[in-house]
Scaffold this motif. Structure first.
Motif, PDB file in Angstrom:
ATOM      1  N   ASN A 412       6.610   5.725   4.880  1.00 46.76           N
ATOM      2  CA  ASN A 412       5.592   6.286   5.185  1.00 46.76           C
ATOM      3  C   ASN A 412       4.212   5.891   4.530  1.00 46.76           C
ATOM      4  O   ASN A 412       4.414   5.162   3.567  1.00 46.76           O
ATOM      5  N   TYR A 413       3.164   6.422   4.807  1.00 48.38           N
ATOM      6  CA  TYR A 413       2.080   6.194   4.172  1.00 48.38           C
ATOM      7  C   TYR A 413       1.905   6.194   2.559  1.00 48.38           C
ATOM      8  O   TYR A 413       1.207   5.315   2.059  1.00 48.38           O
ATOM      9  N   GLU A 414       2.466   7.182   2.049  1.00 48.51           N
ATOM     10  CA  GLU A 414       2.505   7.451   0.725  1.00 48.51           C
ATOM     11  C   GLU A 414       3.443   6.109  -0.253  1.00 48.51           C
ATOM     12  O   GLU A 414       2.849   5.806  -1.067  1.00 48.51           O
ATOM     13  N   GLU A 415       4.520   5.912   0.618  1.00 45.14           N
ATOM     14  CA  GLU A 415       5.286   4.630   0.005  1.00 45.14           C
ATOM     15  C   GLU A 415       4.560   3.539   0.013  1.00 45.14           C
ATOM     16  O   GLU A 415       4.576   2.443  -0.857  1.00 45.14           O
ATOM     17  N   TRP A 416       3.731   3.356   1.146  1.00 45.23           N
ATOM     18  CA  TRP A 416       2.911   2.175   1.413  1.00 45.23           C
ATOM     19  C   TRP A 416       1.765   2.289   0.419  1.00 45.23           C
ATOM     20  O   TRP A 416       1.362   0.858  -0.369  1.00 45.23           O
ATOM     21  N   LEU A 417       0.944   3.433   0.250  1.00 46.84           N
ATOM     22  CA  LEU A 417      -0.043   3.334  -0.944  1.00 46.84           C
ATOM     23  C   LEU A 417       0.535   2.947  -2.082  1.00 46.84           C
ATOM     24  O   LEU A 417      -0.166   2.421  -3.019  1.00 46.84           O
ATOM     25  N   ASP A 418       1.731   3.468  -2.424  1.00 43.64           N
ATOM     26  CA  ASP A 418       2.323   2.794  -3.910  1.00 43.64           C
ATOM     27  C   ASP A 418       2.233   1.699  -4.046  1.00 43.64           C
ATOM     28  O   ASP A 418       2.235   1.148  -5.358  1.00 43.64           O
ATOM     29  N   GLN A 419       2.507   0.840  -3.110  1.00 53.24           N
ATOM     30  CA  GLN A 419       2.316  -0.744  -3.050  1.00 53.24           C
ATOM     31  C   GLN A 419       0.829  -1.311  -3.092  1.00 53.24           C
ATOM     32  O   GLN A 419       0.763  -2.086  -4.093  1.00 53.24           O
ATOM     33  N   ALA A 420       0.413  -0.526  -2.584  1.00 50.04           N
ATOM     34  CA  ALA A 420      -1.132  -1.023  -2.544  1.00 50.04           C
ATOM     35  C   ALA A 420      -1.741  -0.757  -3.901  1.00 50.04           C
ATOM     36  O   ALA A 420      -2.636  -1.454  -4.285  1.00 50.04           O
ATOM     37  N   GLU A 421      -1.376   0.233  -4.486  1.00 55.02           N
ATOM     38  CA  GLU A 421      -2.025   0.583  -6.074  1.00 55.02           C
ATOM     39  C   GLU A 421      -1.713  -0.757  -6.785  1.00 55.02           C
ATOM     40  O   GLU A 421      -2.620  -0.784  -7.803  1.00 55.02           O
ATOM     41  N   LYS A 422      -0.703  -1.502  -6.701  1.00 52.25           N
ATOM     42  CA  LYS A 422      -0.374  -2.606  -7.390  1.00 52.25           C
ATOM     43  C   LYS A 422      -1.078  -3.899  -6.939  1.00 52.25           C
ATOM     44  O   LYS A 422      -0.875  -4.945  -7.896  1.00 52.25           O
ATOM     45  N   VAL A 423      -1.907  -3.888  -6.051  1.00 53.15           N
ATOM     46  CA  VAL A 423      -2.490  -5.078  -5.693  1.00 53.15           C
ATOM     47  C   VAL A 423      -3.811  -5.403  -6.264  1.00 53.15           C
ATOM     48  O   VAL A 423      -4.566  -4.322  -6.401  1.00 53.15           O
ATOM     49  N   ALA A 424      -4.064  -6.497  -7.017  1.00 52.76           N
ATOM     50  CA  ALA A 424      -5.272  -6.764  -7.847  1.00 52.76           C
ATOM     51  C   ALA A 424      -6.207  -7.386  -6.925  1.00 52.76           C
ATOM     52  O   ALA A 424      -7.387  -7.303  -7.296  1.00 52.76           O
ATOM     53  N   THR A 425      -5.764  -8.340  -5.945  1.00 49.22           N
ATOM     54  CA  THR A 425      -6.768  -8.915  -5.513  1.00 49.22           C
ATOM     55  C   THR A 425      -7.540  -8.188  -4.226  1.00 49.22           C
ATOM     56  O   THR A 425      -7.061  -6.929  -3.861  1.00 49.22           O
ATOM     57  N   THR A 426      -8.486  -8.400  -3.580  1.00 49.58           N
ATOM     58  CA  THR A 426      -9.196  -7.653  -2.845  1.00 49.58           C
ATOM     59  C   THR A 426      -8.525  -7.834  -1.372  1.00 49.58           C
ATOM     60  O   THR A 426      -8.583  -9.328  -0.884  1.00 49.58           O
ATOM     61  N   ILE A 427      -8.318  -7.002  -0.812  1.00 56.58           N
ATOM     62  CA  ILE A 427      -7.775  -7.141   0.853  1.00 56.58           C
ATOM     63  C   ILE A 427      -7.730  -5.893   1.539  1.00 56.58           C
ATOM     64  O   ILE A 427      -7.778  -4.921   0.690  1.00 56.58           O
ATOM     65  N   ASN A 428      -7.832  -5.853   2.857  1.00 63.89           N
ATOM     66  CA  ASN A 428      -7.974  -4.746   3.699  1.00 63.89           C
ATOM     67  C   ASN A 428      -6.451  -4.617   4.369  1.00 63.89           C
ATOM     68  O   ASN A 428      -5.959  -5.598   4.755  1.00 63.89           O
ATOM     69  N   TRP A 429      -5.755  -3.485   4.073  1.00 63.88           N
ATOM     70  CA  TRP A 429      -4.390  -2.987   4.555  1.00 63.88           C
ATOM     71  C   TRP A 429      -4.584  -2.048   5.748  1.00 63.88           C
ATOM     72  O   TRP A 429      -5.553  -1.110   5.500  1.00 63.88           O
ATOM     73  N   TYR A 430      -3.793  -2.237   6.642  1.00 65.59           N
ATOM     74  CA  TYR A 430      -3.899  -1.140   7.886  1.00 65.59           C
ATOM     75  C   TYR A 430      -2.543  -0.781   7.967  1.00 65.59           C
ATOM     76  O   TYR A 430      -1.379  -1.462   7.848  1.00 65.59           O
ATOM     77  N   TYR A 431      -2.157   0.583   8.593  1.00 65.20           N
ATOM     78  CA  TYR A 431      -1.080   1.314   8.743  1.00 65.20           C
ATOM     79  C   TYR A 431      -1.007   1.920  10.007  1.00 65.20           C
ATOM     80  O   TYR A 431      -1.783   2.371  10.458  1.00 65.20           O
TER      81      TYR A 431
END
Length: 790
Positions: A412-431
């Motif tokens: 789900n979106y919240e689990e996906w955001l949990d991983q995005a929070e750990k991302v240090a480089t700049t990137i655009n993610w889509y869901y």
């Protein structure tokens, strides 16, 4: 059932059932390939699953991956000679290999098994090739005169670090900006220079379109505390000195939610643009087992699937838009240029020794100098200055990779955001997900900058030291926007300084509007209409939408019998498309006429006042120069204040005359160029869509005879994929040209999947890619079982 060339070779080599001694094996891995050569890997543990990944990559792309590994490690001169040594030296400076190794060693065992497994599987195939080169050695190795080498977990990690983290997050335009400002000051003095500079490099244009709609920032239920200062201290080390503003900016994506589609489906379409190469930059695969169950594509076969679906959610990406780096201008000690001023005294730089092997030459040793503000470059003892490049994501490369890997298991979106929070480089993610939800996030470690720090220019040590990292709550996010869709073409992510980036000229003119306008044109769109947006925007001159209206407006009331009227009518009936006819030239003279007009306007309106403005106009995106011209034409309506009047006081009638006089001048140029006064003869050459045999770093990854070209050059993704959720089921359709395999046998016979996707790509079609076991079995054409030793 047909088998590929590689499959026949496997059978002849006795590899169809077991590829390692059973006594050494602890994991059984099954690889099933479909009718497009795409492998699906099945295993019960992570090590085995990724061993199947690495093994499949080695089968299909052994020479490409060998050259990719050497490219990111700075080991090209070892096989291609002394001419490549400068490239290796620059590459090695970017990342401290010891730092990357320590990050790998800090991983949890299962995370490390991803890298170890990939290397183990890759090496299974390398060993077989070395044991039977007459049948299995890719021809390119023989042509270039060296053999493949076995891989380590470090090599696997560096494929991601070099091709994704470094390429898309390691950029800044600050040095170029500072040079421009100095040139302006020398010519115009500080006051006028600052006015011109501010109109070239603005911080904010409120008219720039954003992926997160105005007021649409998604807030998570639980607030997040800012990063601790002690933790941030680990980030205050940099690596590398990249060139200014070479950052790739061409990927696009759009998602339509169920309220936007006529059949209630949810559709995610991604066109990541890495450049066009043969073999393909991207690799298709399915991973099934050990908590993974997904299908998709990934660039350069990095050990993660960047574009895909697990049946419950789907994901995609485009280049990140946030400012995660700064140059620092160091004051050097005149008595000792290896010291720089830090706080109230001088501080020693640290030395990192690097050794390079060179084909036919002795080894070469160099020194990389580092400071607390990053790797030091452009050292000038004469002015006692140097520049250090500071990356806020330094030390987080491997944890970012693992977060991306884990995001593919989210439900789900919240689990996906949990991983995005750990991302240090700049990137655009889509869901997107099977329940019809759509979302977006732009993560990355954006520094908390000191008050008064001008992000456009190199920072000042002491005065502009970073104060921490912005909390994840500041990261641009969107979830189920009321408009029912999400779109991005490397445009600005959101409003506010957290979304600024000095290297990108976001403004009122932006190519993403071409996508947005089509999504917003009707209340609902059919799935075919949503897919066809790709074709509609791929051949556009992106500037046409913004500049043609000024020409047409200026021409109101002119003599319909005049030459000007003839020229205007050519442009009035042009749809903005740049299509290549059979003779290699544009199908209409409007293409060249419009481009020539833009060139004249840049020269006569902008550069006569400010010669520091680059003359080139780009046609696949809105360049900084085009943005400046558009702002000048908007005048008081521009989002960037037009303090300097590039029209030199001309009133509205005078501006219109300048626009039309530039059209006259453009026509005269074309008449001279084509030796004809007939506009119908002014059809300029249009390039083909070429797949180059050197990788994005300019390093050969195939033979010179392997260049491929099709049709008209397209402003579209290196690959395109479409993920559709319909009635709770995921469908994945992709095109990854030229083909899945780059294998050419020693005798010169290419794999059937070497270029079988070129026609699909040219025709804007795509091939299905299976997800479930039943779907995979329905299209299976070959299978192997590996016993993988640990």
């Amino acid at each position: 059932m047909s088998r590929s060339l590689l499959g026949r070779l496997l059978l002849s080599a006795g590899l169809s059932v077991l590829v390692a001694c059973p006594a050494l094996a602890d994991t059984q891995v099954e690889i099933v390939r479909d009718n497009w050569g795409v492998p699906h890997v099945y295993a019960d543990d992570v090590h085995g699953l990724y061993a199947g990944f690495g093994y499949s990559v080695a089968q299909d792309r052994l020479f490409q991956m060998e050259m990719a590994r050497r490219s990111v490690l700075g080991e090209v001169a070892e096989v291609l000679g002394i001419e490549r040594l400068p490239f290796d030296i620059q590459t090695r400076a970017m990342f401290d290999h010891a730092d990357i190794r320590s990050q790998i060693e800090a991983l949890a065992p299962e995370e490390r098994d991803i890298l170890r497994g990939y290397a183990a599987g890759f090496n299974l195939w390398v060993d077989r090739v070395l044991a039977d080169p007459a049948k299995l050695m890719p021809r390119q190795f023989n042509d270039f005169g060296f053999k493949p080498r076995r891989w380590t977990e470090f090599d696997v990690a560096m494929i991601y670090v070099g091709t994704m983290a470094g390429r898309f997050s390691g950029y800044s335009a600050e040095l170029g900006n500072a040079k421009t400002l100095a040139e302006l000051e020398a010519q115009f003095g500080p006051e006028k220079a600052r006015v011109l500079f501010d109109q070239m490099f603005w911080n904010e244009d409120p008219l720039a379109p954003t992926t997160v709609p105005e007021g649409g920032q998604y807030q998570r239920k639980a607030g997040l505390a800012p990063s601790e200062p002690g933790r941030f201290a680990e980030l205050l080390h940099a690596g590398g000195l990249p060139g200014d503003d070479d950052r790739p900016r061409a990927s696009n994506l759009w998602i339509a939610g169920p309220q936007k589609t006529t059949d209630g489906s949810t559709i995610l379409i991604n066109g990541p643009q890495f450049g066009n190469f043969n073999p393909s930059y991207v690799f298709s695969i399915g991973l099934h087992g050990a908590g993974f169950d997904l299908t998709g594509n990934t660039p350069f076969a990095v050990p993660n699937v960047l574009f895909g679906t697990n049946g419950t959610i789907a994901w995609g990406a485009t280049a990140g838009p946030r400012d995660v780096n700064d140059y620092y201008r160091l004051e050097l000690n005149p008595e000792n240029p290896r010291q720089y001023r830090a706080h109230d005294g001088w501080k020693e730089m640290t030395a990192r020794r690097e050794t390079f092997r060179v084909k036919g030459q002795p080894e070469v040793e160099t020194t990389v100098w580092e400071s607390e503000y990053g790797v030091v470059g452009q050292i000038d003892p004469g002015t006692a200055t140097a520049y250090a490049f500071n990356r806020a994501w330094k030390g987080q490369e491997i944890s970012t990779l693992m977060a991306w890997v884990d995001s593919t298991k989210a439900q789900n979106y919240e689990e996906w955001l949990d991983q995005a929070e750990k991302v240090a480089t700049t990137i655009n993610w889509y869901y997107a997900d099977r329940d019809g939800n759509i979302g977006y996030v732009s993560p990355g470690h954006v520094p908390v900058r000191a008050e008064g720090h001008d992000q456009r220019l190199p920072a000042r040590p002491g005065k502009d030291d970073w104060q921490g990292v912005r909390p994840f709550a500041d990261a641009p996010k969107g979830y189920n926007p009321s408009q029912g869709w999400i779109a991005n073409w490397n445009n600005r992510s959101a409003r506010g300084d957290a979304a600024n980036f000095e290297a990108t000229p976001w403004g009122s003119a932006d190519r993403v509007v071409e996508i947005m306008a089509r999504l917003d044109a009707r209340e609902k769109l059919t799935p075919d209409e949503i897919w066809d947006i790709n074709r509609e925007i791929s051949f556009l001159d992106i500037n046409a939408r913004y500049f043609l209206p000024f020409i047409l407006d200026a021409a109101e009331g002119i003599d319909p019998q005049s030459q000007r009227a003839e020229l205007v009518e050519i442009l009035r009936h042009w749809d903005g498309q740049q299509i290549r006819a059979e003779d290699g030239r544009a199908t209409t003279s409007a293409v060249g006429l419009f481009q020539a007009w833009l060139d004249v306007m840049v020269e006569d309106v902008l550069r006569d006042d400010n010669p520091a403005i680059p003359p080139a106009i780009l046609y696949n995106r809105i360049s900084r120069t085009a943005q400046m011209l558009h702002n000048a034409l908007l005048g008081e309506r521009a989002g960037v204040p037009q303090t300097h009047d590039f029209f030199n006081g001309a009133d509205e009638a005078g501006r219109k005359e300048i626009i039309l006089a530039s059209l006259d001048k453009a026509a005269a140029r074309l008449a001279d160029r084509f030796c004809s006064q007939e506009p119908a003869d002014w059809r300029i050459e249009i390039k083909q869509h070429v797949f180059e045999t050197s990788n994005y770093l300019g390093i050969p990854q195939a033979g010179e005879d392997e260049v491929r070209a099709i049709g008209t050059s397209m402003n579209r993704g290196t690959e395109n994929n479409r993920i559709t959720f319909r009635e709770g089921k995921a469908e994945f359709c992709a095109v990854t040209p030229p083909g899945q395999s780059g294998f050419i046998s020693p005798s010169g016979e290419a794999s059937p999947h070497y270029e079988d996707q070129l026609a699909l790509y040219e025709g804007f079609d795509c091939r299905p890619q299976a997800l479930t076991r039943d779907e995979v079995e329905a299209v299976a054409v070959s299978r192997e079982t590996l016993a993988v030793p640990r």
